[in-house]
Design a protein around this motif. Structure first.
Motif, PDB file in Angstrom:
ATOM      1  N   UNK A  51       2.442  -5.993   6.758  1.00 49.72           N
ATOM      2  CA  UNK A  51       3.008  -6.079   5.399  1.00 49.72           C
ATOM      3  C   UNK A  51       1.929  -6.349   4.357  1.00 49.72           C
ATOM      4  N   UNK A  52       1.972  -5.596   3.302  1.00 51.40           N
ATOM      5  CA  UNK A  52       0.993  -5.749   2.224  1.00 51.40           C
ATOM      6  C   UNK A  52      -0.136  -4.736   2.295  1.00 51.40           C
ATOM      7  N   UNK A  53      -0.337  -4.134   3.486  1.00 45.56           N
ATOM      8  CA  UNK A  53      -1.475  -3.215   3.636  1.00 45.56           C
ATOM      9  C   UNK A  53      -1.315  -1.990   2.743  1.00 45.56           C
ATOM     10  N   UNK A  54      -2.409  -1.526   2.187  1.00 42.95           N
ATOM     11  CA  UNK A  54      -2.388  -0.350   1.312  1.00 42.95           C
ATOM     12  C   UNK A  54      -3.468   0.670   1.649  1.00 42.95           C
ATOM     13  N   UNK A  55      -4.539   0.231   2.307  1.00 42.88           N
ATOM     14  CA  UNK A  55      -5.671   1.144   2.482  1.00 42.88           C
ATOM     15  C   UNK A  55      -5.390   2.133   3.610  1.00 42.88           C
ATOM     16  N   UNK A  56      -5.712   3.425   3.405  1.00 40.27           N
ATOM     17  CA  UNK A  56      -5.468   4.404   4.470  1.00 40.27           C
ATOM     18  C   UNK A  56      -6.572   4.351   5.520  1.00 40.27           C
ATOM     19  N   UNK A  57      -6.199   4.280   6.784  1.00 42.10           N
ATOM     20  CA  UNK A  57      -7.200   4.293   7.859  1.00 42.10           C
ATOM     21  C   UNK A  57      -7.277   5.710   8.404  1.00 42.10           C
ATOM     22  N   UNK A  58      -8.267   6.465   7.947  1.00 39.90           N
ATOM     23  CA  UNK A  58      -8.354   7.877   8.346  1.00 39.90           C
ATOM     24  C   UNK A  58      -9.800   8.218   8.705  1.00 39.90           C
ATOM     25  N   UNK A  95      -1.339  -9.775  -4.452  1.00 37.47           N
ATOM     26  CA  UNK A  95      -0.672  -8.573  -3.954  1.00 37.47           C
ATOM     27  C   UNK A  95      -0.102  -7.722  -5.079  1.00 37.47           C
ATOM     28  N   UNK A  96      -0.208  -6.391  -4.901  1.00 36.95           N
ATOM     29  CA  UNK A  96       0.360  -5.497  -5.907  1.00 36.95           C
ATOM     30  C   UNK A  96       1.871  -5.485  -5.762  1.00 36.95           C
ATOM     31  N   UNK A  97       2.516  -5.076  -6.828  1.00 40.69           N
ATOM     32  CA  UNK A  97       3.971  -5.067  -6.803  1.00 40.69           C
ATOM     33  C   UNK A  97       4.502  -3.870  -6.027  1.00 40.69           C
ATOM     34  N   UNK A  98       3.709  -2.817  -5.906  1.00 40.09           N
ATOM     35  CA  UNK A  98       4.228  -1.592  -5.301  1.00 40.09           C
ATOM     36  C   UNK A  98       3.705  -1.408  -3.891  1.00 40.09           C
ATOM     37  N   UNK A  99       4.565  -0.913  -3.014  1.00 38.03           N
ATOM     38  CA  UNK A  99       4.108  -0.572  -1.666  1.00 38.03           C
ATOM     39  C   UNK A  99       3.979   0.932  -1.506  1.00 38.03           C
ATOM     40  N   UNK A 100       4.036   1.686  -2.619  1.00 41.42           N
ATOM     41  CA  UNK A 100       3.862   3.126  -2.520  1.00 41.42           C
ATOM     42  C   UNK A 100       2.419   3.404  -2.152  1.00 41.42           C
ATOM     43  N   UNK A 101       2.156   4.517  -1.439  1.00 42.90           N
ATOM     44  CA  UNK A 101       0.776   4.887  -1.196  1.00 42.90           C
ATOM     45  C   UNK A 101       0.034   4.957  -2.520  1.00 42.90           C
TER      46      UNK A 101
END
Ligand code: NDP
Length: 358
Positions: free
Chosen positions: A266-273, A350-356
Motif C-alpha cells: 500500500x502506498x507504492x507508486x514507482x513502476x518496477x520494470x 503520501x500522495x492523495x492519488x493511487x493512480x499510476x
C-alpha cells in the motif's frame, strides 16, 4: 536561499536544492550514494520546469520506500555480456543508480566499439528520461532510451490497458549549442495531465482515453475510474509503445507494464520494470563532415522553415531563469521538504492519488 515567508516563493540555487533533496532521500531510507543521484535527477527536473517529475514526485518516492516495494539501498550488479553490451540488475532499486554504476564502462565501450547498449532490469524509474541522456549528448554521443511503466494505456479503444505511458527519449550533440533532447510518452495524454484535468474539471483532448467499458471519452474521471488512456497517433503510437515493451521489458528481463503488481505494498507508486539505453559515437558514421555540425546546420534549416520551438527548448529557457533567479518552490512544498529532511514520517508525505503516476 531567499523568501521563507508563508506566501512568497522560496528560491534555492541548484546546489542548495540538491543538498536538501539528498537529505530527504537519505531520511527516507535511500543509501547515501543513491540519495545523491536521485536528488540530482529530481533537482534537474525542478530546475528545468519539468515539474511533473521534480519535487512533486517526492511523496511517491517516499511512500514507495515506506511500503517496502523498492529498495533504496540496492547496489546494482553490472556485467559485460558482449563487446558492446552491458546488462545491469538493479536488484529492486532505482534505475538511475544502476545507470551510474554502469556509466564508466559504458562510455569506454562506446570509445572501443563505436556504440554500446545497457539493459537495466528490476529497476524503478519514476522520473523523466532526459536527465539520463543529456549528459551523454553533452559529451558528443547520441543517446536513445526507453522505459516501461504501469499498465494504464489500452492499445486501442475497446481493449484493456496493457501498455504503460512508455516514454522514448533521444539526445544528440549540436555544435556550438546545448544538446538537442526530446523526451515523450507514447500515450496521447500523460497520467499527470489526466489527473490535473480531473481536478480542474477540464475535458481531455478527443482520442486521449476510454471509459471502463472501452468507449471513447474525454472525461478524465472516466479514464481514471477503471478506464484507460490511449496511445498518441492511433496505431502508430501503439506500435511505438509495443516497441518500448519489447526493448525495455522483453529484452532487459524487466517486467512488462501489465505485470507490475504492487497491490501488496500500500502506498507504492514507482513502476518496477526495465530500461534500455543505446549510445552511439556519431563520428563513426560520418561521411561528410562532423555530425554535430551537420545537426546544428539542420536545426537552422528547421528554424528558417518557421519552427520556433525545438524539443528541449522550453526546458533550457527555464533552466536559464532558474540559474539566474534560483529555483522557485512553493513555501508549503519547501517546508515539507525541510521536515522530511529532518526525518518526519513518510505517512505525512503520501500522495492523495493511487493512480499510476509515471
Ligand atoms: P510533452 O508532451 O510535454 O513533451 C514531449 C517532448 O516534446 C519534449 O521533448 C518537449 O520539449 C517537446 N515539445 C513539447 N511541446 C512542443 C512544441 N510545441 N514544439 C516542439 N517541441 C515540443 O511530454 P510528455 O507529457 O509526453 O512526457 C513528459 C515526461 O514524462 C517525459 O520527460 C517522460 O520521460 C516522462 N515520463 C516518464 C515515465 C516513466 O515511467 N519514468 C512514463 C511516462 C512519461 P520541452 O521539454 O522543452 O517542452
Amino acid at each position: 536561499m531567499t523568501g521563507a515567508s508563508h506566501s512568497e516563493a522560496v528560491r534555492l540555487m541548484f546546489a542548495e536544492l540538491c543538498a536538501l533533496l539528498t537529505a530527504v532521500f537519505a531520511a527516507s531510507g535511500v543509501g547515501p550514494a543513491q540519495a545523491a543521484i536521485l536528488a540530482d535527477n529530481c533537482a534537474r527536473c525542478e530546475r528545468d520546469g519539468a515539474l511533473s517529475h521534480g519535487v512533486f514526485r517526492i511523496p511517491g518516492y517516499r511512500a514507495s520506500l515506506q511500503s517496502g516495494w523498492v529498495d533504496g539501498g540496492a547496489a546494482a550488479i553490472v556485467e559485460r555480456v558482449g563487446p558492446a553490451f552491458l546488462r545491469a540488475d538493479a536488484r529492486n532499486g532505482f534505475a538511475q543508480p544502476a545507470l551510474a554504476a554502469a556509466r564508466a564502462e559504458l562510455v569506454q565501450m562506446v570509445q572501443e566499439c563505436g556504440a554500446a547498449i545497457l539493459a537495466i532490469r528490476h529497476s524503478h524509474h519514476f522520473s523523466a528520461l532526459w536527465p539520463d541522456l543529456e549528459p551523454f549528448a553533452a559529451e558528443g554521443l547520441i543517446a536513445l532510451s526507453t522505459v516501461a511503466g504501469l499498465a494504464c494505456v489500452a492499445p486501442t479503444a475497446g481493449a484493456r490497458p496493457v501498455f504503460g505511458t512508455n516514454p522514448i527519449a533521444f539526445a544528440a550533440p549540436v555544435a556550438g549549442d546545448l544538446p538537442l533532447v526530446m523526451d515523450l510518452s507514447t500515450s496521447a495524454c500523460s497520467n499527470g495531465d489526466t489527473r490535473i484535468a480531473a481536478r480542474t474539471g477540464r475535458p481531455l483532448p478527443a482520442g486521449a482515453g476510454v471509459d471502463r467499458d472501452g468507449h471513447p471519452t474525454t472525461d478524465p474521471n472516466a479514464v481514471l475510474d477503471g478506464g484507460a488512456l490511449l496511445p498518441f497517433g492511433g496505431y502508430k503510437g501503439a506500435a511505438l509503445s509495443l516497441m518500448v515493451e519489447i526493448l525495455a521489458a522483453a529484452l532487459t528481463g524487466g517486467q512488462f507494464s501489465h505485470e507490475v503488481d504492487f497491490s501488496r505494498h500500500p502506498g507504492a507508486e514507482t513502476p518496477r520494470t526495465g530500461q534500455l539505453l543505446i549510445l552511439i559515437d556519431p563520428n563513426r558514421g560520418a561521411a561528410a563532415g562532423a555530425p554535430a555540425e551537420r545537426i546544428a546546420g539542420f536545426l537552422e534549416i528547421l528554424r528558417a522553415a518557421g519552427v520556433d520551438r525545438l524539443p528541449g527548448g522550453r526546458r533550457y529557457a527555464q533552466r536559464r531563469r532558474s540559474e539566474r533567479d534560483g529555483i522557485a518552490l512553493d513555501p508549503a512544498q519547501w517546508r515539507a521538504l525541510d521536515e522530511w529532511a529532518r526525518g518526519a514520517p513518510a505517512q505525512a508525505a503520501q500522495s492523495s492519488s493511487r493512480s499510476p503516476t509515471t
